[in-house]
Design a protein around this motif. Structure first.
Motif, PDB file in Angstrom:
ATOM      1  N   ASP A  63       0.838  -1.190   0.000  1.00 24.41           N
ATOM      2  CA  ASP A  63       0.000   0.000   0.000  1.00 24.41           C
ATOM      3  C   ASP A  63       0.880   1.250   0.000  1.00 24.41           C
ATOM      4  OD1 ASP A  63      -1.294   2.183   1.966  1.00 24.41           O
ATOM      5  OD2 ASP A  63      -2.904   1.100   0.914  1.00 24.41           O
ATOM      6  N   PRO A  64       0.572   2.264  -0.820  1.00 25.38           N
ATOM      7  CA  PRO A  64       1.417   3.467  -0.883  1.00 25.38           C
ATOM      8  C   PRO A  64       1.597   4.166   0.467  1.00 25.38           C
ATOM      9  CG  PRO A  64      -0.089   3.437  -2.732  1.00 25.38           C
ATOM     10  CD  PRO A  64      -0.491   2.309  -1.822  1.00 25.38           C
ATOM     11  N   TRP A  65       0.559   4.189   1.296  1.00 26.22           N
ATOM     12  CA  TRP A  65       0.669   4.830   2.607  1.00 26.22           C
ATOM     13  C   TRP A  65       1.651   4.059   3.495  1.00 26.22           C
ATOM     14  CZ3 TRP A  65      -0.062   3.960   7.797  1.00 26.22           C
ATOM     15  CH2 TRP A  65      -0.124   5.098   8.600  1.00 26.22           C
ATOM     16  N   LEU A  66       1.546   2.726   3.516  1.00 24.96           N
ATOM     17  CA  LEU A  66       2.495   1.911   4.285  1.00 24.96           C
ATOM     18  C   LEU A  66       3.921   2.106   3.771  1.00 24.96           C
ATOM     19  CD1 LEU A  66       0.610  -1.496   4.679  1.00 24.96           C
ATOM     20  CD2 LEU A  66       1.068   0.202   6.456  1.00 24.96           C
ATOM     21  N   GLU A  67       4.068   2.170   2.460  1.00 26.39           N
ATOM     22  CA  GLU A  67       5.382   2.370   1.857  1.00 26.39           C
ATOM     23  C   GLU A  67       6.008   3.687   2.310  1.00 26.39           C
ATOM     24  OE1 GLU A  67       8.801   2.223  -0.477  1.00 26.39           O
ATOM     25  OE2 GLU A  67       7.402   0.590  -0.134  1.00 26.39           O
ATOM     26  N   GLN A  68       5.215   4.735   2.359  1.00 28.95           N
ATOM     27  CA  GLN A  68       5.755   6.046   2.701  1.00 28.95           C
ATOM     28  C   GLN A  68       5.979   6.239   4.207  1.00 28.95           C
ATOM     29  OE1 GLN A  68       3.713   9.379   1.009  1.00 28.95           O
ATOM     30  NE2 GLN A  68       4.977  10.867   2.072  1.00 28.95           N
ATOM     31  N   TYR A  69       5.062   5.768   5.040  1.00 28.49           N
ATOM     32  CA  TYR A  69       5.119   6.122   6.455  1.00 28.49           C
ATOM     33  C   TYR A  69       5.526   4.998   7.413  1.00 28.49           C
ATOM     34  CZ  TYR A  69       2.665  10.258   4.849  1.00 28.49           C
ATOM     35  OH  TYR A  69       2.335  11.400   4.195  1.00 28.49           O
ATOM     36  N   ILE A  70       5.370   3.766   7.036  1.00 35.11           N
ATOM     37  CA  ILE A  70       5.589   2.662   7.982  1.00 35.11           C
ATOM     38  C   ILE A  70       6.753   1.766   7.577  1.00 35.11           C
ATOM     39  CG2 ILE A  70       4.546   0.708   9.179  1.00 35.11           C
ATOM     40  CD1 ILE A  70       3.201   3.369   9.835  1.00 35.11           C
ATOM     41  N   PHE A  71       6.698   1.158   6.397  1.00 28.95           N
ATOM     42  CA  PHE A  71       7.703   0.199   5.955  1.00 28.95           C
ATOM     43  C   PHE A  71       8.308   0.603   4.614  1.00 28.95           C
ATOM     44  CE2 PHE A  71       4.711  -2.655   8.355  1.00 28.95           C
ATOM     45  CZ  PHE A  71       5.552  -2.874   9.423  1.00 28.95           C
ATOM     46  N   PRO A  72       9.137   1.644   4.557  1.00 29.72           N
ATOM     47  CA  PRO A  72       9.749   2.007   3.273  1.00 29.72           C
ATOM     48  C   PRO A  72      10.582   0.835   2.738  1.00 29.72           C
ATOM     49  CG  PRO A  72      10.155   3.705   4.938  1.00 29.72           C
ATOM     50  CD  PRO A  72       9.551   2.529   5.634  1.00 29.72           C
ATOM     51  N   ASN A  73      10.387   0.517   1.473  1.00 28.39           N
ATOM     52  CA  ASN A  73      11.103  -0.589   0.815  1.00 28.39           C
ATOM     53  C   ASN A  73      10.882  -1.933   1.491  1.00 28.39           C
ATOM     54  OD1 ASN A  73      12.325   1.163  -1.096  1.00 28.39           O
ATOM     55  ND2 ASN A  73      13.754   1.797   0.506  1.00 28.39           N
ATOM     56  N   GLY A  74       9.750  -2.108   2.129  1.00 24.73           N
ATOM     57  CA  GLY A  74       9.487  -3.349   2.835  1.00 24.73           C
ATOM     58  C   GLY A  74       8.178  -4.002   2.397  1.00 24.73           C
ATOM     59  N   MET A  75       8.072  -5.268   2.708  1.00 24.23           N
ATOM     60  CA  MET A  75       6.846  -6.015   2.434  1.00 24.23           C
ATOM     61  C   MET A  75       6.478  -6.783   3.694  1.00 24.23           C
ATOM     62  SD  MET A  75       5.905  -5.604  -0.782  1.00 24.23           S
ATOM     63  CE  MET A  75       4.809  -6.959  -0.986  1.00 24.23           C
ATOM     64  N   LEU A  76       5.196  -6.872   3.965  1.00 21.45           N
ATOM     65  CA  LEU A  76       4.759  -7.695   5.079  1.00 21.45           C
ATOM     66  C   LEU A  76       4.856  -9.160   4.660  1.00 21.45           C
ATOM     67  CD1 LEU A  76       1.588  -5.772   6.290  1.00 21.45           C
ATOM     68  CD2 LEU A  76       3.866  -5.766   7.276  1.00 21.45           C
ATOM     69  N   PRO A  77       5.411 -10.006   5.500  1.00 22.89           N
ATOM     70  CA  PRO A  77       5.530 -11.421   5.136  1.00 22.89           C
ATOM     71  C   PRO A  77       4.161 -12.097   5.115  1.00 22.89           C
ATOM     72  CG  PRO A  77       6.226 -11.085   7.395  1.00 22.89           C
ATOM     73  CD  PRO A  77       5.956  -9.729   6.815  1.00 22.89           C
ATOM     74  N   SER A  78       4.050 -13.135   4.292  1.00 18.17           N
ATOM     75  CA  SER A  78       2.811 -13.904   4.244  1.00 18.17           C
ATOM     76  C   SER A  78       3.072 -15.307   4.772  1.00 18.17           C
ATOM     77  CB  SER A  78       2.284 -13.977   2.815  1.00 18.17           C
ATOM     78  OG  SER A  78       3.116 -14.807   2.025  1.00 18.17           O
ATOM     79  N   ILE A  79       2.021 -16.009   5.034  1.00 12.61           N
ATOM     80  CA  ILE A  79       2.132 -17.381   5.542  1.00 12.61           C
ATOM     81  C   ILE A  79       2.816 -18.286   4.499  1.00 12.61           C
ATOM     82  CG2 ILE A  79      -0.105 -18.197   4.746  1.00 12.61           C
ATOM     83  CD1 ILE A  79       1.315 -18.895   8.212  1.00 12.61           C
ATOM     84  N   ALA A  80       2.707 -17.920   3.204  1.00 12.87           N
ATOM     85  CA  ALA A  80       3.325 -18.713   2.146  1.00 12.87           C
ATOM     86  C   ALA A  80       4.838 -18.590   2.239  1.00 12.87           C
ATOM     87  CB  ALA A  80       2.852 -18.256   0.782  1.00 12.87           C
TER      88      ALA A  80
END
Length: 80
Positions: A63-80
């Motif tokens: 999500d662009p908001w998460l990218e800018q304010y919470i996790f720049p250059n990051g991804m939330l891990p998935s169960i897969a």
């Protein structure tokens, strides 16, 4: 932390930037969402507990908001 009164333990609640610059190792580490520090600060055969967030679905973008304010250059891990 009163439940550990008179036990041979020490609790340190720190910002990771403070702990990172300190020499020494820990027998146990608990982290909320940050694991990079563990490799350098954990004693041999120490225990590391990580609290993190994730999801059931895998995504290739965030999500662009998460990218800018919470996790720049990051991804939330998935169960897969």
């Amino acid at each position: 932390m009163q439940f550990c009164h008179n036990l041979p333990v020490r609790f340190e609640v720190k910002d990771y930037r403070e702990a990172r610059s300190e020499p020494g190792v820990f027998d146990r580490l608990v982290s909320i969402g940050f694991c990079e520090l563990a490799a350098n600060q954990l004693a041999p055969r120490g225990l590391f507990l990580l609290h993190t967030i994730g999801g059931n679905a895998s995504y290739t973008h965030t999500d662009p908001w998460l990218e800018q304010y919470i996790f720049p250059n990051g991804m939330l891990p998935s169960i897969a």
